[in-house]
Scaffold this motif. Sequence first.
Motif, mmCIF file in Angstrom:
data_model
loop_
_atom_site.group_PDB
_atom_site.id
_atom_site.type_symbol
_atom_site.label_atom_id
_atom_site.label_comp_id
_atom_site.label_asym_id
_atom_site.label_seq_id
_atom_site.Cartn_x
_atom_site.Cartn_y
_atom_site.Cartn_z
ATOM 1 N N SER A 16 0.813 -1.216 0.000
ATOM 2 C CA SER A 16 0.000 0.000 0.000
ATOM 3 C C SER A 16 0.850 1.271 0.000
ATOM 4 N N ASP A 17 2.161 1.141 0.150
ATOM 5 C CA ASP A 17 3.028 2.320 0.129
ATOM 6 C C ASP A 17 2.919 3.027 -1.219
ATOM 7 N N ARG A 18 2.900 4.359 -1.175
ATOM 8 C CA ARG A 18 2.722 5.136 -2.407
ATOM 9 C C ARG A 18 3.871 4.916 -3.388
ATOM 10 N N SER A 19 5.088 4.779 -2.873
ATOM 11 C CA SER A 19 6.233 4.552 -3.751
ATOM 12 C C SER A 19 6.057 3.255 -4.529
ATOM 13 N N PHE A 20 5.590 2.217 -3.833
ATOM 14 C CA PHE A 20 5.370 0.929 -4.480
ATOM 15 C C PHE A 20 4.247 1.020 -5.512
ATOM 16 N N GLN A 21 3.189 1.726 -5.183
ATOM 17 C CA GLN A 21 2.074 1.871 -6.106
ATOM 18 C C GLN A 21 2.491 2.648 -7.358
ATOM 19 N N ARG A 22 3.306 3.684 -7.194
ATOM 20 C CA ARG A 22 3.778 4.435 -8.360
ATOM 21 C C ARG A 22 4.664 3.564 -9.240
ATOM 22 N N LEU A 23 5.478 2.758 -8.597
ATOM 23 C CA LEU A 23 6.371 1.875 -9.342
ATOM 24 C C LEU A 23 5.586 0.984 -10.292
ATOM 25 N N LEU A 24 4.448 0.469 -9.797
ATOM 26 C CA LEU A 24 3.619 -0.426 -10.618
ATOM 27 C C LEU A 24 2.706 0.359 -11.554
ATOM 28 N N GLY A 25 1.968 1.318 -10.971
ATOM 29 C CA GLY A 25 0.939 2.008 -11.736
ATOM 30 C C GLY A 25 1.488 2.784 -12.910
ATOM 31 N N GLU A 26 2.665 3.382 -12.746
ATOM 32 C CA GLU A 26 3.234 4.195 -13.812
ATOM 33 C C GLU A 26 4.239 3.429 -14.666
ATOM 34 N N ARG A 27 4.433 2.137 -14.327
ATOM 35 C CA ARG A 27 5.355 1.298 -15.100
ATOM 36 C C ARG A 27 6.699 1.989 -15.299
ATOM 37 N N ARG A 28 7.255 2.462 -14.202
ATOM 38 C CA ARG A 28 8.534 3.169 -14.271
ATOM 39 C C ARG A 28 9.706 2.216 -14.502
ATOM 40 N N VAL A 29 9.489 0.941 -14.239
ATOM 41 C CA VAL A 29 10.566 -0.042 -14.361
ATOM 42 C C VAL A 29 10.067 -1.248 -15.135
ATOM 43 N N ASP A 30 11.026 -2.023 -15.676
ATOM 44 C CA ASP A 30 10.665 -3.236 -16.412
ATOM 45 C C ASP A 30 10.385 -4.397 -15.469
ATOM 46 N N GLY A 31 11.002 -4.393 -14.317
ATOM 47 C CA GLY A 31 10.829 -5.452 -13.337
ATOM 48 C C GLY A 31 11.340 -4.969 -11.996
ATOM 49 N N ALA A 32 11.189 -5.797 -10.958
ATOM 50 C CA ALA A 32 11.561 -5.367 -9.607
ATOM 51 C C ALA A 32 12.281 -6.475 -8.857
ATOM 52 N N ILE A 33 13.208 -6.057 -7.996
ATOM 53 C CA ILE A 33 13.855 -6.949 -7.034
ATOM 54 C C ILE A 33 13.414 -6.511 -5.648
ATOM 55 N N LEU A 34 12.953 -7.457 -4.836
ATOM 56 C CA LEU A 34 12.450 -7.152 -3.504
ATOM 57 C C LEU A 34 13.425 -7.664 -2.452
ATOM 58 N N MET A 35 13.760 -6.793 -1.490
ATOM 59 C CA MET A 35 14.624 -7.151 -0.365
ATOM 60 C C MET A 35 13.804 -7.268 0.917
ATOM 61 N N GLU A 36 14.458 -7.824 1.950
ATOM 62 C CA GLU A 36 13.861 -7.908 3.292
ATOM 63 C C GLU A 36 12.490 -8.585 3.220
ATOM 64 N N ILE A 37 12.484 -9.813 2.754
ATOM 65 C CA ILE A 37 11.239 -10.559 2.523
ATOM 66 C C ILE A 37 10.654 -11.054 3.840
ATOM 67 N N ARG A 38 9.342 -10.972 3.942
ATOM 68 C CA ARG A 38 8.624 -11.517 5.085
ATOM 69 C C ARG A 38 7.977 -12.849 4.692
ATOM 70 N N LEU A 39 7.704 -13.681 5.687
ATOM 71 C CA LEU A 39 7.099 -14.987 5.399
ATOM 72 C C LEU A 39 5.764 -14.820 4.689
ATOM 73 N N GLN A 40 4.980 -13.853 5.115
ATOM 74 C CA GLN A 40 3.747 -13.482 4.425
ATOM 75 C C GLN A 40 3.949 -12.067 3.910
ATOM 76 N N ASP A 41 4.277 -11.924 2.643
ATOM 77 C CA ASP A 41 4.691 -10.630 2.112
ATOM 78 C C ASP A 41 3.699 -10.160 1.053
ATOM 79 N N ASP A 42 2.901 -9.117 1.391
ATOM 80 C CA ASP A 42 1.865 -8.673 0.461
ATOM 81 C C ASP A 42 2.457 -8.056 -0.802
ATOM 82 N N ARG A 43 3.696 -7.561 -0.740
ATOM 83 C CA ARG A 43 4.324 -7.025 -1.951
ATOM 84 C C ARG A 43 4.533 -8.134 -2.981
#
Length: 348
Positions: A103-130
């Motif tokens: 729900s973070d705005r930075s994450f939503q902009r990353l997806l909604g505006e297609r600023r990147v071709d793909g993403a790498i996620l760090m600091e993973i949680r066991l249940q990770d909504d991202r």
Amino acid sequence: MNIGEIAQRAGVSRSTVSYALSGKRPVSEETREKIQRVIDDLGYRPNASARALANGRTSTIGLVFPPAGDHYTGMQLDFIGSVVEAAAAYDYDVLLSPSGVDSDRSFQRLLGERRVDGAILMEIRLQDDRVEHLLTEGFPSVCIGRTAQPEKDWWVGLDHTALTAACVHHLADLGHRRIAFVNRPERLLRAGYESAHRGLDGFTKAAAERGLTVRTYTCGDDAPSGQACLERILHDDPATTALVTLNEAALGGLYRGLAHAGRHVPRDFSVTGVVAARWAETVTPQLTAADVPAAELGRLAVELLVERLDQPEAPPRHQLLAPPISLRASTGPVGTAAPMSPAPDLNS
């Protein structure tokens, strides 16, 4: 300088210049060379945003990591640096997105505006909504770490369960019977950080296998917290002779606490854990540890993401690393200097 001026000087249409630059439609070799000569003369460089519109690619990947609060740990910075360096080798830029939840705005902009071709996620949680969000959206991504159900994801990770267990067995083989575990901060354990949970699981299971007396602690990501944690360890059980840690940021404080308590490492007290090599080598004596290969994990994550971008239909791939313990100078046979007062057998 823009495409219109190039078209005018080359005596062709704007669309022809666009096709020559993007390769979307064939252009005669003579026309292409004419356009290229104008481009060379003018020193024109295509605008990155315009190029992205033309070919559907931004040549940028996103690196998504939770906000740090006061600071980032050395290991987190190592991961960020390794991803940036590996991406550059594939001619990709990296856009940083400090997002802890989907729900973070930075994450939503990353997806909604297609600023990147793909993403790498760090600091993973066991249940990770991202991770779930990206999977639902069909957005190409790779995790550094594993969720509780990692089979459907693309990821690279460190086997914290096996590595903390290996640390326990190493200490038990040296004769240590009363061992403490120093984990990451309590808030990260509550949030479900997979490294903290899997590390704790490996520690407790290995300790049970060896019949050890153990206590587990959470600790802030800084040296003062490390020193305070060490003081708690010796207060709770003065007979403790060793510890295993996942918290490299607290390492200096743990050593300081031992020095203040008059415990010599490794004669009176042994220290080991899962820590990046360059941090293990900054303390004195140098830390016997399962070295976190941050550069390799970052490189593998970028390689998997590039593979996924080039082969959209490929099935999920992942790689789990379990480096051996590097024997340095912080562990040794159990000594006799520590006072042997009684303590309960097990307490979390």
